[in-house]
Design a protein around this motif. Structure first.
Motif, PDB file in Angstrom:
ATOM      1  N   HIS A 173       0.826  -1.212   0.000  1.00  0.00           N
ATOM      2  CA  HIS A 173       0.000   0.000   0.000  1.00  0.00           C
ATOM      3  C   HIS A 173       0.856   1.256   0.000  1.00  0.00           C
ATOM      4  N   GLU A 174       2.062   1.188   0.571  1.00  0.00           N
ATOM      5  CA  GLU A 174       2.944   2.356   0.582  1.00  0.00           C
ATOM      6  C   GLU A 174       3.369   2.732  -0.839  1.00  0.00           C
ATOM      7  N   LEU A 175       3.760   1.726  -1.621  1.00  0.00           N
ATOM      8  CA  LEU A 175       4.180   1.979  -3.001  1.00  0.00           C
ATOM      9  C   LEU A 175       2.997   2.441  -3.843  1.00  0.00           C
ATOM     10  N   ARG A 176       1.844   1.808  -3.672  1.00  0.00           N
ATOM     11  CA  ARG A 176       0.656   2.186  -4.443  1.00  0.00           C
ATOM     12  C   ARG A 176       0.270   3.646  -4.178  1.00  0.00           C
ATOM     13  N   HIS A 177       0.208   4.040  -2.914  1.00  0.00           N
ATOM     14  CA  HIS A 177      -0.209   5.401  -2.577  1.00  0.00           C
ATOM     15  C   HIS A 177       0.798   6.432  -3.072  1.00  0.00           C
ATOM     16  N   SER A 178       2.092   6.129  -2.933  1.00  0.00           N
ATOM     17  CA  SER A 178       3.120   7.071  -3.364  1.00  0.00           C
ATOM     18  C   SER A 178       3.105   7.269  -4.873  1.00  0.00           C
ATOM     19  N   LEU A 179       2.941   6.192  -5.625  1.00  0.00           N
ATOM     20  CA  LEU A 179       2.870   6.303  -7.082  1.00  0.00           C
ATOM     21  C   LEU A 179       1.608   7.031  -7.531  1.00  0.00           C
ATOM     22  N   THR A 180       0.497   6.730  -6.873  1.00  0.00           N
ATOM     23  CA  THR A 180      -0.767   7.382  -7.241  1.00  0.00           C
ATOM     24  C   THR A 180      -0.682   8.883  -7.021  1.00  0.00           C
ATOM     25  N   GLU A 181      -0.147   9.286  -5.884  1.00  0.00           N
ATOM     26  CA  GLU A 181      -0.050  10.719  -5.583  1.00  0.00           C
ATOM     27  C   GLU A 181       0.916  11.412  -6.531  1.00  0.00           C
ATOM     28  N   ALA A 182       2.031  10.755  -6.845  1.00  0.00           N
ATOM     29  CA  ALA A 182       3.014  11.362  -7.744  1.00  0.00           C
ATOM     30  C   ALA A 182       2.439  11.539  -9.145  1.00  0.00           C
TER      31      ALA A 182
ATOM     32  N   THR B 284      15.900   2.179  -0.132  1.00  0.00           N
ATOM     33  CA  THR B 284      15.166   3.133  -0.970  1.00  0.00           C
ATOM     34  C   THR B 284      14.023   2.394  -1.666  1.00  0.00           C
ATOM     35  N   PRO B 285      13.053   3.129  -2.224  1.00  0.00           N
ATOM     36  CA  PRO B 285      12.016   2.445  -3.030  1.00  0.00           C
ATOM     37  C   PRO B 285      12.587   1.712  -4.223  1.00  0.00           C
ATOM     38  N   TRP B 286      13.736   2.184  -4.737  1.00  0.00           N
ATOM     39  CA  TRP B 286      14.355   1.503  -5.887  1.00  0.00           C
ATOM     40  C   TRP B 286      14.779   0.094  -5.494  1.00  0.00           C
ATOM     41  N   HIS B 287      15.285  -0.064  -4.252  1.00  0.00           N
ATOM     42  CA  HIS B 287      15.653  -1.403  -3.786  1.00  0.00           C
ATOM     43  C   HIS B 287      14.423  -2.297  -3.687  1.00  0.00           C
ATOM     44  N   LEU B 288      13.309  -1.752  -3.236  1.00  0.00           N
ATOM     45  CA  LEU B 288      12.064  -2.517  -3.185  1.00  0.00           C
ATOM     46  C   LEU B 288      11.648  -2.966  -4.581  1.00  0.00           C
TER      47      LEU B 288
ATOM     48  N   VAL C 234       8.125  11.218 -12.432  1.00  0.00           N
ATOM     49  CA  VAL C 234       7.088  10.601 -11.610  1.00  0.00           C
ATOM     50  C   VAL C 234       7.718   9.706 -10.550  1.00  0.00           C
ATOM     51  N   PHE C 235       8.716   8.928 -10.944  1.00  0.00           N
ATOM     52  CA  PHE C 235       9.336   8.028  -9.976  1.00  0.00           C
ATOM     53  C   PHE C 235      10.218   8.768  -8.981  1.00  0.00           C
ATOM     54  N   VAL C 236      10.840   9.848  -9.423  1.00  0.00           N
ATOM     55  CA  VAL C 236      11.603  10.666  -8.472  1.00  0.00           C
ATOM     56  C   VAL C 236      10.669  11.252  -7.418  1.00  0.00           C
ATOM     57  N   ARG C 237       9.515  11.756  -7.875  1.00  0.00           N
ATOM     58  CA  ARG C 237       8.550  12.310  -6.929  1.00  0.00           C
ATOM     59  C   ARG C 237       7.973  11.211  -6.047  1.00  0.00           C
ATOM     60  N   MET C 238       7.741  10.021  -6.618  1.00  0.00           N
ATOM     61  CA  MET C 238       7.259   8.888  -5.819  1.00  0.00           C
ATOM     62  C   MET C 238       8.221   8.592  -4.684  1.00  0.00           C
ATOM     63  N   ALA C 239       9.533   8.580  -4.974  1.00  0.00           N
ATOM     64  CA  ALA C 239      10.529   8.297  -3.944  1.00  0.00           C
ATOM     65  C   ALA C 239      10.508   9.358  -2.841  1.00  0.00           C
ATOM     66  N   GLU C 240      10.290  10.615  -3.224  1.00  0.00           N
ATOM     67  CA  GLU C 240      10.202  11.689  -2.226  1.00  0.00           C
ATOM     68  C   GLU C 240       8.988  11.483  -1.320  1.00  0.00           C
ATOM     69  N   LEU C 241       7.861  11.143  -1.921  1.00  0.00           N
ATOM     70  CA  LEU C 241       6.638  10.930  -1.142  1.00  0.00           C
ATOM     71  C   LEU C 241       6.761   9.690  -0.258  1.00  0.00           C
ATOM     72  N   TYR C 242       7.383   8.670  -0.786  1.00  0.00           N
ATOM     73  CA  TYR C 242       7.588   7.438  -0.013  1.00  0.00           C
ATOM     74  C   TYR C 242       8.424   7.742   1.233  1.00  0.00           C
ATOM     75  N   ALA C 243       9.512   8.514   1.037  1.00  0.00           N
ATOM     76  CA  ALA C 243      10.373   8.873   2.163  1.00  0.00           C
ATOM     77  C   ALA C 243       9.634   9.757   3.169  1.00  0.00           C
TER      78      ALA C 243
ATOM     79  N   MET D  46       9.730   1.482   4.613  1.00  0.00           N
ATOM     80  CA  MET D  46       8.992   0.293   5.017  1.00  0.00           C
ATOM     81  C   MET D  46       8.026  -0.152   3.909  1.00  0.00           C
ATOM     82  N   ALA D  47       7.955  -1.446   3.715  1.00  0.00           N
ATOM     83  CA  ALA D  47       7.019  -2.032   2.749  1.00  0.00           C
ATOM     84  C   ALA D  47       6.226  -3.128   3.462  1.00  0.00           C
ATOM     85  N   THR D  48       4.927  -3.119   3.244  1.00  0.00           N
ATOM     86  CA  THR D  48       4.032  -4.090   3.869  1.00  0.00           C
ATOM     87  C   THR D  48       3.658  -5.185   2.879  1.00  0.00           C
ATOM     88  N   PHE D  49       3.766  -6.419   3.332  1.00  0.00           N
ATOM     89  CA  PHE D  49       3.237  -7.574   2.602  1.00  0.00           C
ATOM     90  C   PHE D  49       2.277  -8.286   3.545  1.00  0.00           C
TER      91      PHE D  49
END
Length: 276
Positions: A127-136, A182-186, A211-220, A230-233
């Motif tokens: 959900h963290e990756l989904r929300h960050s990408l959606t917002e970006a 980082t999100p890139w490692h995920l 978009v992905f640069v902004r996603m990483a900023e929002l994720y952080a 953090m990533a949730t499974f």
């Protein structure tokens, strides 16, 4: 007539899985297979004709120590009616275009009182990756395209087991929280797991870097703990039995022989009259 649209692209899914080399990134498969092993120990039964379903089915069979037949997670499963006493669906049911159909096929393939355990990603997975990408994307493109597959809710999964005709159905979640630098490692690890975007409606164009640069900023900003992302499974474990006359049945309402108050050692008081 146009073919019925499907949620997932099976060719893309096969390509993603074909890129996987080795088992270093399959730690979630390890976790799930170990959990299945423990649950099978609790059942305390010897299975003579087990079947494991999924592209990592052989790996799971080795982890659980079972001499099992392994078949792919195709939409039409290679199963004969009442041909097995145990079926394990190995962390791939979330990619099924028709999960109810898969469950029905497994139930029909089980002998009476046979056991089915299916493991899949569900709930709040990624959900963290989904929300960050959606917002970006909404911020920079004014619209969004799906990047992370939708996840089933636990209550709905329990209902699927009932619809498929399983007896004694149980659905539960096992959450796993993983920290990344980082999100890139995920995203690299998701690729190494074979779990990257295989949605039919995904964009076929290269993603914009901004978009992905902004996603990483929002994720952080939103999901960093002690300097790590953090990533949730959430792994859903679906358990059901092929109906059998020997299985336990729930008691009829009002047929209990022991009062709850007696079992708890408390005094039961009558409910107060309602006043209008």
């Amino acid at each position: 007539m146009d073919p019925t649209p499907t949620l997932f692209d099976p060719q893309a899914l096969d390509q993603h899985r074909a890129r996987v080399t080795g088992t270093d990134a399959l730690f979630l498969h390890d976790f799930a297979a170990d959990e299945v092993s423990e649950r099978l120990k609790d059942v305390n039964r010897t299975f003579t004709d087990p079947v494991f379903i999924g592209w990592q089915g052989s790996y799971w069979a080795e982890k659980t120590g079972l001499d099992a037949r392994v078949i792919p997670d195709a939409e039409t499963l290679d199963l004969e009616p009442e041909s097995c006493d145990l079926i394990v669906h190995c962390l791939s049911l979330h990619w099924a275009g028709d999960p109810v159909g898969q469950l029905i096929q497994m139930r029909r393939a089980l002998r009476p009182d046979g056991l089915m355990i299916a493991v899949m990603f569900a709930g709040e997975t990624l959900h963290e990756l989904r929300h960050s990408l959606t917002e970006a994307e909404a911020e920079l493109r004014g619209g969004i395209r799906p990047h992370v597959a939708p996840m089933a809710e636990l209550r709905g999964l329990g209902a699927l087991l009932q619809r498929a005709g399983f007896g004694l159905p149980v659905a539960d979640l096992e959450p796993v929280r993983v920290a990344y630098e980082t999100p890139w490692h995920l995203m690299r690890e998701l690729r190494a797991m074979g779990e990257t975007n295989a949605l039919s409606d995904r964009s076929r164009q290269f993603a914009r870097r901004d978009v992905f640069v902004r996603m990483a900023e929002l994720y952080a900003r939103d999901h960093m703990v002690d300097g790590r992302m953090m990533a949730t499974f959430e792994l859903a474990f679906l358990t059901g039995w092929a109906p059998s006359e020997t299985q336990q049945k729930p008691l009829r309402p009002g047929s209990a022989q022991t009062r709850l108050a007696d079992a708890l050692g408390v005094t039961e008081f009558p409910a107060p009259d309602k006043k209008t």
